[in-house]
Design an enzyme around this catalytic site. Structure first.
Site, PDB file in Angstrom:
ATOM      1  N   HIS A 171       0.884  -1.384  -0.001  1.00 47.20           N
ATOM      2  CA  HIS A 171      -0.016  -0.065   0.090  1.00 47.20           C
ATOM      3  C   HIS A 171       1.025   1.221   0.224  1.00 47.20           C
ATOM      4  CE1 HIS A 171      -3.924   1.842   1.055  1.00 47.20           C
ATOM      5  NE2 HIS A 171      -3.370   2.713   1.310  1.00 47.20           N
TER       6      HIS A 171
ATOM      7  N   HIS B 274     -10.546   2.426  -1.664  1.00 46.44           N
ATOM      8  CA  HIS B 274     -10.482   1.784  -0.111  1.00 46.44           C
ATOM      9  C   HIS B 274     -11.699   0.584  -0.257  1.00 46.44           C
ATOM     10  CE1 HIS B 274     -10.585   3.533   4.154  1.00 46.44           C
ATOM     11  NE2 HIS B 274      -9.528   3.307   3.801  1.00 46.44           N
TER      12      HIS B 274
END
Lengths: 981, 259
Positions: free
Chosen positions: A231, A303
């Site tokens: 990430h 998300h």
């Protein structure tokens, strides 16, 4: 000390909206129709207050006596369990301790500010239930009323006597013996510690600490895991990749750098002094020039995994997080609009088909939309653009893309933290929420995810972020800080680590303000609690900065100092708990080396479900149009769009819904970010995962073309469009999956250069797969390879913008661009259940000329309406233009430019439904036809018919022997009905 | 006379302050955006202004119901100053969240023995909605609506349903001419039957805005600051809308009244 319960019911004659929502959500389940339900909003107030004081608080703050009634008593009192009708069951739903409860927080704050002796508040929902049995009640609680990742359910009377309070943690410095571990133990540590690091990475860390002759502390390991996570570091796509396809082998040292970044680099070199890119792929968002005073910044994030588990909170914090990106770009940009794109499984998926651990897609969609709505609207940022894409493969792993555009003064576009500056945190307090979000988002979802990573799910508090935004921009304008970044994935660990990368930092973790006691130093460091920003504040500016924050009730705290040591030193209560070299932290990660392979599929002719050639008769061609309009990807999203404030800030020029009844689908949004200027921003997107099933190269090329042509359709200058990439893919450990991604990245490179359209920022989310056990068998659903291209265009003069609704009977209609036999992956194939076919390609040279000519024609004012042809081709485009404009059309589509394929004749079906790229349907002012044609000289632009006053769409295809007439009211109804919730 | 000075009252979560200030400036006023904390510290600062405007947004998150916390602050700390302000012949405007604040703080409609005579509550549809509406205005009573009989404006809210505590209260407000702004049918048909979504929130008597008995305090759910120019109109590319937009006239009226 008493725990008071206050239940607020709608007064007589007022609707029970909370109950109505629950009933509507329950309809996806078999027991839904028998269910009876009545709801109340509840508050729990704890403190040494008597009933008289409680009633005063209630009347002042909690109950609107005109429309509400309240029942009030200490918990456990019989008055609270007296059913308001024939309801055998009573259910309470409370947020779990530690879960953000913004309403409770606001209530506590205001009640305490009045000097009332209340020390804790919690909200809850109370449901009286009848019509179902006990087993169904359990299902109702689990699937409809509560989400056990963030909420607890109490059936029967609420016997709680006291709200939980956390106790302080006892400080212990934890050392993790790593030097003596073997490979299996290293991997065990990576897993149990939720580090999600690979063996090679674990060995590198082990080696590093062997050299230092000590073992790491827990916080050191966590810091490395956060920094090295997929990430945060994008190690796969920025890593070494050996790629193989039909053109041979190619080795990338850094795949993204050599494809997408390289294209931008080439374009900037070419533009020389006209280079309008300002900062690309560096800061939290890409920056380009807007006008003489301002630059514009754009970022889109995903998300996905949090939204799968808790759709409301996931989307809420998704939009909250991406708003902090422009806010943390340069010295802080002012957010001016949001864009949101979602991918879900079809909302009519039968509840019995849901794999364990998944939420119903309708619930996910409603939750995600509500999450974006509540956060975006509260922030005062218009949500102006978006898309929703449906495919069964998003069942366990929905995608939630959130984007934000901001404007920033040109001289505030760069930042640099300085040695000696204070490290300052502002905004929300730090809690245990969001621990391991960065590493979790890099892992695969499983049906167990919810219990392992519950802490990764959060609820946002938009008002806190709005307060941060207000003080941050004020402080920026007063020049009170030298750098800022958002606290996103990895929390303080990533924010301080990044800002201090080239300096060094010392952090005093016990300074961080906490939501509640009991956090360890490591938890403070990696918590991803929302609404926090980290700034680098020169000591001489600190008093003014602090006063500014205090004046608006924003907490600002010195967390540490940037020191020129090249080291990250972490202290807790004066004791050193971590000491890492910035060099190892940021440069020590071993390169990821991956294989990628792509095997191009052979192009098969279009075939029906039985494998025979697709037969296109009069009826199937006629029926396809309403069916495509009713297909979920095409169908009206008005239910969603209307819930977003798309006009706050008063910059709205082209709204997401346009036309005579304000309900036609706009191609792109246009806003005017500076109210006394006529210069506009255009926001659009392009995506088509169905094409990726055929060839990811053409999918990527088509997505870029779609995003750009959406901008062109409203009047954007083709020479001033910037784009973003967001790759959401499955497991890239599989060479084929990674190969398909590389293939798409190659297209991004080629098309960006050919169109002169630079990528300015991007983001990837890998491992989007969902695994579960089905009778002991592991099953996996991988999402289709999904590339979102978001485009940011500009217009010189908003008064020249064009919308897609047709304007006047008698005006001629043109088809701009060429149609090919490209029905592979089309919506025609989808609604008819066909497979095979050629997927749409992009012909960059002609497309670029088409965009330029059409833009010239629009600029001169001869174009009255324009709509791009995308899903469903020309027929769908014209139908949408007609019902948006409340007028009809008569077309001889065979007059449009058509380039037949080699093998068979698809003329009629292609002209109606092929999804060839770079095409538009254009309504031209009847008096200015010559002018339009002159502007379009050299590109395909054929007059195919005209606008009529009749409420029907007539399309003649005499060469093919067809003649269609559709009733527009029915077409519009087909388009509006499916998602009109 | 001097240029009127407008105080745009900002609280945490207010988000229409800048464009509202812009609308007043464009109408010839001077506008200052002030955080409510500054006013609570020094309520006398109100004396520097001729207009107070509470703009749209989500003050304090609207966490305990729209506008309620800011309204409660006003009730406790600013009520006397605002009463003086009104008595001095000055103007007060509440837009959207500002309307919710004015009605819940008692500034628009004074409390009677049983509390608030009316409120704004959750839309009948149960959800937040952004849409344009047609309105009829009664310009005879309200300073802000002088010379205006019909308007088209956008609105965006979740809690805009006007409810009076009793039919009698509703009737007396009507009889006093205080129900000055109402949703109307898009087909131009008269009458009280205005179906959803033309009455977007289920308001009683189709009320979109009301004024106090003096006509100098006005609250409305639609956003006049979002229709200053033709290009903000949803159908401007169809030749509809005009410059200045309908919304700007409300601000211009306020400024003209004080000149």
């Amino acid at each position: 000390m008493t725990l008071w319960e206050i239940d607020v019911y709608p007064a007589k004659g007022q609707p029970d909206l909370l109950g109505r929502n629950a009933l509507s959500a329950a309809r996806d389940f078999p027991f839904g129709h028998a269910l009876r339900l009545q709801a109340a909003q509840g508050y729990l107030l704890q403190g040494g207050v008597n009933e008289q004081r409680i009633r005063a608080i209630l009347n002042d703050l909690l109950v609107d006596a005109v429309v509400e009634n309240a029942v009030i008593a200490p918990t456990g009192d019989p008055a609270l369990v007296r059913p308001p009708g024939d309801f055998p069951f009573l259910v309470h739903v409370l947020p779990k301790p530690g879960v953000m409860d913004p309403v409770a927080q606001s209530a506590l704050q205001v009640i305490q500010s009045r000097g009332e002796a209340v020390d804790a508040v919690r909200t809850m929902r109370k449901y009286w239930i009848g019509g179902i049995d006990e087993q169904q009640l359990r299902l109702l609680c689990g699937k409809v009323l509560a989400n056990d990742s963030i909420e607890q359910v109490i059936v029967g009377p609420l016997l709680l006597r006291q709200l939980e309070s956390a106790s302080p943690s006892k400080f212990t410095r934890i050392v993790v013996p790593i030097r003596g571990l073997d490979d299996a133990q290293l991997m065990e540590l990576s897993r149990t510690g939720q580090l999600y690091l690979t063996l090679v990475e674990m060995r590198t860390i082990q080696q590093h600490f062997r050299q230092l002759d000590r073992d790491p502390t827990d916080i050191e390991l966590e810091s490395i895991a956060q920094t090295w996570s997929e990430h945060c570091s994008h190690k796969t796509l920025a890593g070494r990749i050996a790629y193989r396809d039909e053109n041979g082998e190619r080795t990338f040292q850094n795949m993204l750098k050599e494809t997408i970044f390289a294209a931008t680099h080439t374009l900037r070199q070419r533009m020389l002094e006209n280079d309008w890119c300002v900062s690309v792929f560096k800061d939290n968002a890409g920056i380009v020039r807007f006008d003489e005073n301002f630059n514009v910044v754009f970022k889109v994030e995903t998300h996905n995994h949090p939204s799968a588990i808790e759709p409301y909170g996931g989307a809420n914090t998704g939009i909250g997080g991406v708003i902090r990106d422009p806010l943390g770009t340069g010295l802080g940009a002012k957010p001016v609009c949001n864009t949101d794109v979602f991918c879900f499984a079809p909302p009519d998926t039968p509840s019995e088909d849901l794999p364990p651990g998944t939420l119903h897609p309708r619930r996910i969609m409603k939750g995600v939309v509500a999450g974006v709505r509540d956060y975006g609207n509260r922030m005062g940022i218009p949500t102006v653009n978006g898309a929703i894409y449906f495919d069964p493969r998003y069942l366990g792993n929905p995608l939630v893309y959130c984007g934000n555009v901001g404007i920033i003064p040109r001289d505030k576009s760069f930042k640099k933290a300085q040695a000696g500056d204070w490290i300052v945190a502002i905004g929300g307090r730090t809690g245990r929420d969001g621990i391991h979000g960065a590493t979790f988002s890099s892992a695969e979802l499983t049906s167990e995810s919810e219990s392992i990573s519950g802490g990764a799910v959060q609820i946002g508090n938009a008002i806190m972020e709005k307060m941060v935004l207000d003080v941050l921009l004020a402080a920026r304008d007063r020049g009170l800080f030298s750098a800022v970044t958002d606290c996103g994935a990895g929390g303080f660990s990533s924010a301080v680590g990044e800002m201090g990368e080239e300096i060094g930092a010392e952090v005093w973790l016990n300074n961080a303000p906490l939501k509640y006691e009991g956090l360890s130093y490591a938890e403070i460091w990696i918590s991803e609690a929302q609404e926090r920003m980290v700034l680098s504040v020169p000591p001489e500016s600190w008093p003014e900065f602090h006063a500014l924050c205090a004046a608006e009730d924003v907490e600002a705290t010195i967390l540490g100092r940037f020191v020129p040591t090249g080291r990250l030193k972490l202290l807790y209560e004066g004791q050193e708990v971590g000491d890492l070299s910035m060099e190892f932290l940021h440069g020590g990660r071993p390169p990821v080396v991956r294989d990628a392979v792509y095997q191009p599929p052979t192009v098969e002719p279009l075939r029906d479900a039985g494998g025979g050639p697709a037969a296109d008769g009069m009826n199937s061609l006629a029926d396809a149009l309403p069916k495509i309009l009713a297909s979920l990807n095409v169908a009206s999203k008005e239910w969603v769009i209307r819930q977003y404030d798309h006009e706050v800030q008063a910059g709205s020029v082209i709204k997401p819904l346009v036309g005579v009844q304000n309900d036609g689908p706009s191609d792109a949004a246009v806003i005017r970010p500076i109210l006394n200027s006529q210069r506009g921003l255009v926001i659009a997107c392009g995506m088509n995962p169905r094409y990726g099933d055929f060839d990811p190269y053409h999918m990527a090329a088509s997505a870029i073309d779609e995003a750009i042509r959406n901008c062109i359709a409203v009047g954007a200058d083709p020479g001033r469009i910037a784009i973003l990439d967001n790759f959401c893919w499955g497991h890239t450990d599989r060479p084929e999956t990674l190969g398909s991604l590389v293939r798409a990245a190659l297209a991004c490179h080629d098309i960006a250069i050919a169109y002169g359209t630079p990528f300015i920022s991007g983001k990837d989310s890998l491992n989007n797969e969902f695994s579960y056990l089905d009778n002991g068998q592991k099953r996996t659903i991988a999402i289709p390879a999904t590339l979102l291209i978001s485009a940011l265009g500009q217009v010189d003069d908003i008064r020249k913008c064009v919308t897609m609704d047709i304007k006047r009977a008698g005006n001629p209609l043109y088809v701009v661009g060429s149609t090919y036999d490209e029905l592979g992956g089309s919506h025609y194939a989808l609604v008819r259940g066909l497979s095979g076919g050629q997927v749409p390609r992009v012909r960059t040279e002609t497309a670029r000329r088409t965009f330029e000519c059409l833009h010239r024609a629009m600029h001169s004012g001869s174009v009255r309406s324009c709509h791009d042809a995308s899903e469903g081709g020309l027929a769908v485009a014209v139908a949408e233009m007609c019902f948006a404009g409340g007028l009809g059309a008569e077309l001889q589509l065979e007059k449009a430019d058509y380039q037949p394929g080699e093998s068979s004749n698809y003329r009629a079906v292609a002209l109606l439904y092929s999804e060839s790229n770079s095409r538009f349907v254009v309504e031209v002012d009847a008096e200015r036809q010559t002018e339009f044609e002159a502007a379009m000289a050299g590109v395909a632009a054929k007059c195919v018919g005209r606008v009529t006053a009749a409420p029907e769409l007539k399309i003649d295809l005499p060469v093919s022997g067809y003649d269609f007439c559709w009733d527009l009211a029915s077409l519009k109804e087909a388009w509006q009905a499916p998602l009109r919730w | 006379m001097a240029t009127p000075r407008v105080l745009i009252l900002r609280a945490p979560g207010t988000n229409c302050d800048q464009e509202t200030a812009f609308a007043f400036q464009r109408s010839g006023a001077e506008a200052e955006i002030l955080h409510v904390n500054r006013l609570l510290e020094a309520p006398r600062r109100l004396g520097d202004f001729q207009i107070v405007c509470v703009p749209g947004g989500f003050s304090y998150g609207d966490d305990l119901a729209a506008g309620r916390i800011l309204a409660s602050h006003i009730r406790r700390k600013l009520a006397d100053e605002l009463r003086e302000f009104k008595a001095a012949g000055k103007l007060i405007l509440g837009i959207c969240n500002g309307f919710q604040v004015l009605i819940k703080s008692g500034v628009l409609l004074a409390d009677d023995a049983q509390g608030m005579p009316a409120t704004l509550t959750m839309n009948e549809s149960g959800k937040y909605e952004d849409r344009w509406v047609n309105l009829i205005a009664d310009g005879s009573k309200c300073v802000f609506l002088e010379g205006i009989s019909a308007l088209t404006l956008p609105l965006a809210h979740a809690e805009g349903k006007f409810v009076a505590r009793s039919d009698a209260i509703l009737q007396s407000l009507d009889a006093a001419g205080q129900l000055v702004l109402r949703y109307t049918r898009s087909d131009g048909q008269p009458g009280n039957d205005v179906p959803y979504p033309q009455n977007p929130n289920g308001s009683q008597a189709n009320v979109a805005g009301i004024c106090d008995p003096s006509g100098r305090v006005f609250g409305l759910m639609p956003h006049p600051e979002r229709y200053m120019d033709r290009t903000q109109h949803p159908r401007w590319t169809r030749g509809e809308g005009h410059d200045p937009g309908d919304g700007l006239r409300i601000f211009e009226n306020a400024v003209r009244y004080l000149r």
